[in-house]
Design a protein around this motif. Structure first.
Motif, PDB file in Angstrom:
ATOM      1  N   TYR A 131       0.633  -0.977   0.048  1.00 30.07           N
ATOM      2  CA  TYR A 131      -0.014   0.029   0.120  1.00 30.07           C
ATOM      3  C   TYR A 131       0.945   1.442  -0.080  1.00 30.07           C
ATOM      4  O   TYR A 131       0.721   2.274  -0.635  1.00 30.07           O
ATOM      5  N   VAL A 132       1.589   1.303   0.787  1.00 25.79           N
ATOM      6  CA  VAL A 132       2.721   2.410   1.037  1.00 25.79           C
ATOM      7  C   VAL A 132       3.667   2.545  -0.454  1.00 25.79           C
ATOM      8  O   VAL A 132       3.642   3.608  -0.793  1.00 25.79           O
ATOM      9  N   GLY A 133       4.028   1.477  -0.723  1.00 28.70           N
ATOM     10  CA  GLY A 133       5.012   1.619  -2.073  1.00 28.70           C
ATOM     11  C   GLY A 133       4.047   1.986  -3.156  1.00 28.70           C
ATOM     12  O   GLY A 133       4.505   2.801  -4.019  1.00 28.70           O
ATOM     13  N   LEU A 134       2.592   1.809  -3.279  1.00 30.60           N
ATOM     14  CA  LEU A 134       1.952   2.065  -4.308  1.00 30.60           C
ATOM     15  C   LEU A 134       1.392   3.567  -4.265  1.00 30.60           C
ATOM     16  O   LEU A 134       1.509   4.528  -5.325  1.00 30.60           O
ATOM     17  N   THR A 135       1.298   4.251  -2.986  1.00 23.54           N
ATOM     18  CA  THR A 135       1.085   5.628  -2.943  1.00 23.54           C
ATOM     19  C   THR A 135       2.354   6.348  -3.066  1.00 23.54           C
ATOM     20  O   THR A 135       2.269   7.575  -3.603  1.00 23.54           O
ATOM     21  N   LEU A 136       3.693   5.646  -2.779  1.00 23.92           N
ATOM     22  CA  LEU A 136       4.781   6.500  -3.203  1.00 23.92           C
ATOM     23  C   LEU A 136       5.105   6.635  -4.772  1.00 23.92           C
ATOM     24  O   LEU A 136       5.480   7.453  -5.144  1.00 23.92           O
ATOM     25  N   LEU A 137       4.571   5.468  -5.230  1.00 21.93           N
ATOM     26  CA  LEU A 137       4.842   5.275  -6.762  1.00 21.93           C
ATOM     27  C   LEU A 137       3.917   6.519  -7.492  1.00 21.93           C
ATOM     28  O   LEU A 137       4.179   7.128  -8.408  1.00 21.93           O
ATOM     29  N   ALA A 138       2.764   6.676  -6.819  1.00 26.59           N
ATOM     30  CA  ALA A 138       1.673   7.691  -7.412  1.00 26.59           C
ATOM     31  C   ALA A 138       2.323   8.941  -7.151  1.00 26.59           C
ATOM     32  O   ALA A 138       2.101   9.914  -8.214  1.00 26.59           O
ATOM     33  N   ALA A 139       3.107   9.410  -6.086  1.00 28.63           N
ATOM     34  CA  ALA A 139       3.528  10.645  -5.820  1.00 28.63           C
ATOM     35  C   ALA A 139       4.776  10.867  -6.815  1.00 28.63           C
ATOM     36  O   ALA A 139       4.787  12.022  -7.204  1.00 28.63           O
ATOM     37  N   VAL A 140       5.601  10.040  -7.091  1.00 29.86           N
ATOM     38  CA  VAL A 140       6.486   9.914  -7.884  1.00 29.86           C
ATOM     39  C   VAL A 140       5.781  10.279  -9.531  1.00 29.86           C
ATOM     40  O   VAL A 140       6.632  11.061 -10.176  1.00 29.86           O
ATOM     41  N   ALA A 306      -6.240  21.560  -7.885  1.00 34.39           N
ATOM     42  CA  ALA A 306      -5.269  20.851  -8.872  1.00 34.39           C
ATOM     43  C   ALA A 306      -4.476  19.794  -8.162  1.00 34.39           C
ATOM     44  O   ALA A 306      -4.254  18.684  -8.992  1.00 34.39           O
ATOM     45  N   ASN A 307      -3.845  20.201  -6.955  1.00 37.60           N
ATOM     46  CA  ASN A 307      -2.935  19.075  -6.343  1.00 37.60           C
ATOM     47  C   ASN A 307      -3.991  17.872  -6.166  1.00 37.60           C
ATOM     48  O   ASN A 307      -3.364  16.784  -6.334  1.00 37.60           O
ATOM     49  N   GLN A 308      -5.116  18.087  -5.503  1.00 35.35           N
ATOM     50  CA  GLN A 308      -5.928  16.745  -5.274  1.00 35.35           C
ATOM     51  C   GLN A 308      -6.488  16.252  -6.285  1.00 35.35           C
ATOM     52  O   GLN A 308      -6.368  14.803  -6.173  1.00 35.35           O
ATOM     53  N   GLY A 309      -6.610  16.937  -7.432  1.00 34.88           N
ATOM     54  CA  GLY A 309      -7.202  16.153  -8.650  1.00 34.88           C
ATOM     55  C   GLY A 309      -6.159  15.513  -9.327  1.00 34.88           C
ATOM     56  O   GLY A 309      -6.302  14.284  -9.554  1.00 34.88           O
ATOM     57  N   LEU A 310      -4.902  15.834  -9.244  1.00 36.90           N
ATOM     58  CA  LEU A 310      -3.720  15.012  -9.866  1.00 36.90           C
ATOM     59  C   LEU A 310      -3.603  13.941  -9.055  1.00 36.90           C
ATOM     60  O   LEU A 310      -3.284  12.880  -9.323  1.00 36.90           O
ATOM     61  N   ARG A 311      -3.630  14.141  -7.710  1.00 38.09           N
ATOM     62  CA  ARG A 311      -3.379  13.203  -6.472  1.00 38.09           C
ATOM     63  C   ARG A 311      -4.504  11.777  -6.849  1.00 38.09           C
ATOM     64  O   ARG A 311      -4.039  10.745  -6.828  1.00 38.09           O
ATOM     65  N   ALA A 313      -5.982  11.268  -9.659  1.00 40.84           N
ATOM     66  CA  ALA A 313      -5.859  10.550 -10.996  1.00 40.84           C
ATOM     67  C   ALA A 313      -4.811   9.738 -10.846  1.00 40.84           C
ATOM     68  O   ALA A 313      -4.781   8.470 -11.394  1.00 40.84           O
ATOM     69  N   SER A 314      -3.784  10.093 -10.233  1.00 40.54           N
ATOM     70  CA  SER A 314      -2.413   9.099 -10.102  1.00 40.54           C
ATOM     71  C   SER A 314      -2.613   8.053  -8.883  1.00 40.54           C
ATOM     72  O   SER A 314      -2.347   6.681  -9.310  1.00 40.54           O
ATOM     73  N   MET A 315      -3.707   8.241  -8.014  1.00 37.51           N
ATOM     74  CA  MET A 315      -3.983   7.089  -7.212  1.00 37.51           C
ATOM     75  C   MET A 315      -4.795   6.083  -7.906  1.00 37.51           C
ATOM     76  O   MET A 315      -4.855   4.799  -7.863  1.00 37.51           O
ATOM     77  N   ALA A 316      -5.631   6.577  -8.718  1.00 35.79           N
ATOM     78  CA  ALA A 316      -6.556   5.691  -9.425  1.00 35.79           C
ATOM     79  C   ALA A 316      -6.023   4.904 -10.472  1.00 35.79           C
ATOM     80  O   ALA A 316      -6.315   3.777 -10.597  1.00 35.79           O
ATOM     81  N   LEU A 317      -4.908   5.520 -10.919  1.00 37.00           N
ATOM     82  CA  LEU A 317      -3.954   4.840 -11.973  1.00 37.00           C
ATOM     83  C   LEU A 317      -3.162   3.611 -11.288  1.00 37.00           C
ATOM     84  O   LEU A 317      -3.273   2.541 -11.971  1.00 37.00           O
ATOM     85  N   MET A 318      -2.689   3.832 -10.071  1.00 40.10           N
ATOM     86  CA  MET A 318      -2.193   2.787  -9.305  1.00 40.10           C
ATOM     87  C   MET A 318      -3.013   1.718  -8.895  1.00 40.10           C
ATOM     88  O   MET A 318      -2.782   0.636  -9.016  1.00 40.10           O
ATOM     89  N   THR A 319      -4.272   2.148  -8.464  1.00 42.24           N
ATOM     90  CA  THR A 319      -5.000   1.090  -8.268  1.00 42.24           C
ATOM     91  C   THR A 319      -5.679   0.348  -9.415  1.00 42.24           C
ATOM     92  O   THR A 319      -5.764  -1.014  -9.144  1.00 42.24           O
ATOM     93  N   TRP A 320      -5.869   0.917 -10.711  1.00 37.22           N
ATOM     94  CA  TRP A 320      -6.175   0.320 -11.893  1.00 37.22           C
ATOM     95  C   TRP A 320      -5.115  -0.732 -12.030  1.00 37.22           C
ATOM     96  O   TRP A 320      -5.438  -1.980 -12.684  1.00 37.22           O
ATOM     97  N   ALA A 321      -3.674  -0.213 -12.009  1.00 35.76           N
ATOM     98  CA  ALA A 321      -2.484  -1.255 -12.373  1.00 35.76           C
ATOM     99  C   ALA A 321      -2.634  -2.426 -11.501  1.00 35.76           C
ATOM    100  O   ALA A 321      -2.301  -3.402 -12.013  1.00 35.76           O
TER     101      ALA A 321
END
Length: 326
Positions: A131-140, A306-311, A313-321
């Motif tokens: 979980y933490v690894g995926l959220t970190l990848l989303a931040a990257v 903008a910040n939370q929208g991008l966040r 979207a990135s979390m949705a991408l990690m969840t989908w992957a």
């Protein structure tokens, strides 16, 4: 009205639920503002900018964005104070400010990563690493996307673009005069910080006590038919993510994981979805008062959205992957 009067007369509850949290927030923001002013006055922002110069240059961002990026690894509040000061000085456009704020996604998240990991590991074990690894990848991914966006939207910096040359004052007097200058700036900007943060925080508190956020959370929880890809037990974790802090969701996740009601994959997916859906509400409730202390309210709201929208979207991408790869 009787309920509001009851809040105002219950001093112990008012202190613990409103006044003490507000005081802690103001102290944190004031400290961040003071640090940013001192770093600017002593010209140490140049050194910070050099640390992130290659990445900032790749994103076509001004040097102050690199300085804020490096500073955000230590204090995101100080990074926002630095950007706010340069914005007020006319050295950053609205677009540059937006991109610089998004640019700080990775360091701002890394500040909180140890706390999140120490909360999740004792309850979940190895799924916490995932979980933490995926959220970190989303931040990257957010910071990488911002670099790409900067290259597309901002002009390439001129060769040798850097901070202005230091002032030609005697070296001996520079530290003392710099600190005096930082203190003057701090005293000048502190009333604005307090004047915007306090009413916004009190408004958020009043909305919370009146049930506005609970109603929004309940509405979201009642419109979750599209989460059919999750097991029914996982929806309970997501609802707890809405109604309480992360700890309650983790408690439920740990219990279901231990009892065999959910697999490690199900728990990670539930926490990721809960993170996505609860982020906007929590951002407005907790982040807006902090941003309003540094930026004009309308500008603060734009930055947060903008910040939370991008966040999200990135979390949705990690969840989908994660869903399709496991």
């Amino acid at each position: 009205m009787p309920e509001i009067l009851a809040w105002l007369t219950d001093w112990p509850a008012l202190w613990h639920s409103l006044l003490w949290p507000l005081l802690r927030l103001l102290l944190g923001l004031a400290f961040g503002l003071l640090v940013a002013n001192v770093l600017e006055a002593l010209h140490w922002t140049r050194g910070l900018a050099r640390l992130a110069a290659p990445l900032a240059r790749a994103a076509h961002m001004p040097p102050v964005a690199g300085a804020a990026f490096a500073l955000a690894f230590v204090s995101p509040a100080s990074a926002n104070a630095l950007l706010s000061g340069r914005r007020d000085a006319g050295e950053l456009s609205s677009g540059e400010l937006m991109l610089a704020n998004l640019f700080n996604s990775l360091p701002a998240y890394l500040v909180h990563t140890p706390t999140i990991f120490l909360l999740t590991w004792p309850v979940l074990g190895f799924p916490a690493v995932v979980y933490v690894g995926l959220t970190l990848l989303a931040a990257v991914a957010r910071t990488a996307f911002t670099v790409l966006l900067g290259r597309l939207l901002l002009p390439a910096p001129e060769k040798g673009d850097t901070f202005p040359a230091p002032e030609t004052e005697p070296v001996r007097s520079r530290p003392a005069s710099a600190l005096e200058k930082a203190w003057r700036r701090f005293r000048r900007r502190l009333p604005r910080l307090v004047g915007f943060t306090v009413p916004v925080y009190i408004l958020m508190y009043a909305l919370q006590r009146l049930g506005a956020f609970a109603a929004l959370e309940a509405w979201l929880a009642g419109h979750m038919d599209w989460l059919a890809f999750l097991k029914p037990q996982a929806v309970g974790i997501i609802v707890l993510h809405f109604a309480a802090e992360l700890g309650a969701a983790l408690g439920a996740a740990g219990s279901l994981l231990e009892a065999g009601g959910l697999s490690a994959r199900d728990v990670v997916l539930a926490l990721l979805v809960g993170n996505i859906l609860s982020t906007p509400v929590r951002a407005i409730r907790h982040q807006f008062p902090a941003y309003a202390g540094f930026f004009r309210p309308a500008e603060a709201l734009r930055l947060i959205l903008a910040n939370q929208g991008l966040r999200a979207a990135s979390m949705a991408l990690m969840t989908w992957a994660y869903y399709f790869c496991t």
